[in-house]
Scaffold this active site. Structure first.
Site, PDB file in Angstrom:
ATOM      1  N   GLY A  95     -51.658   3.086  69.710  1.00 24.73           N
ATOM      2  CA  GLY A  95     -52.562   4.224  69.764  1.00 24.73           C
ATOM      3  C   GLY A  95     -53.415   4.381  68.526  1.00 24.73           C
ATOM      4  N   CYS A  96     -53.205   3.539  67.547  1.00 24.72           N
ATOM      5  CA  CYS A  96     -53.992   3.597  66.320  1.00 24.72           C
ATOM      6  C   CYS A  96     -55.142   2.601  66.400  1.00 24.72           C
ATOM      7  CB  CYS A  96     -53.130   3.286  65.100  1.00 24.72           C
ATOM      8  SG  CYS A  96     -51.861   4.521  64.793  1.00 24.72           S
TER       9      CYS A  96
END
Length: 142
Positions: free
Chosen positions: A55-56
């Site tokens: 998710g980064c």
């Protein structure tokens, strides 16, 4: 891992107070990047797929060690600003017991820093992914 992610003792309150001294977001960004530079480098052998935070936007690795009741986190990123944001997060969560991690109001902390308003949506999502991973480690149900 060391007892403190920084060369000196720094807390979430310290970060809130220090950022309050700066008038411009350019100066605040510089401070956040400097926080990241103070984090010890994570050894390359710990930068593995299972330590990557999903998710980064940038690559972010998180290593956890539990000593008794407390969790010690070591984190690294391939981006300077993200490493600084990791410093902001670690100041809030490092060397805390699971109950303290789960009780910490991260949204209020981010609000005090006025942080999310000054990050791109993808950076904000990455920041929340980092926080969520730490909270999962501390035992927050999914």
């Amino acid at each position: 891992m060391s007892a403190n992610p920084f060369g000196r003792s720094i807390s979430a309150e310290d970060i809130v107070d220090t950022l309050g001294f700066f008038d411009s977001w350019e100066d605040r960004y510089k401070y956040i990047i400097d926080l990241g530079k103070e984090l010890p480098a994570m050894p390359d052998e710990l930068k593995t797929e299972d330590r990557l935070i999903r998710g980064c936007q940038s690559q972010v690795w998180l290593e956890t060690e539990q000593q008794g009741e407390t969790f010690e986190f070591q984190a690294d990123s391939d981006a300077f600003i993200v490493k600084g944001l990791l410093g902001v997060i670690l100041a809030a969560y490092n060397n805390k017991a699971a109950d303290d991690i789960l009780a910490f109001d991260i949204e209020q902390y981010f609000e005090q820093l006025d942080l999310l308003r000054h990050l791109s949506p993808t950076r904000g999502n990455g920041l929340r992914a980092m926080v969520q991973r730490i909270r999962e480690i501390a035992g927050e149900p999914a």
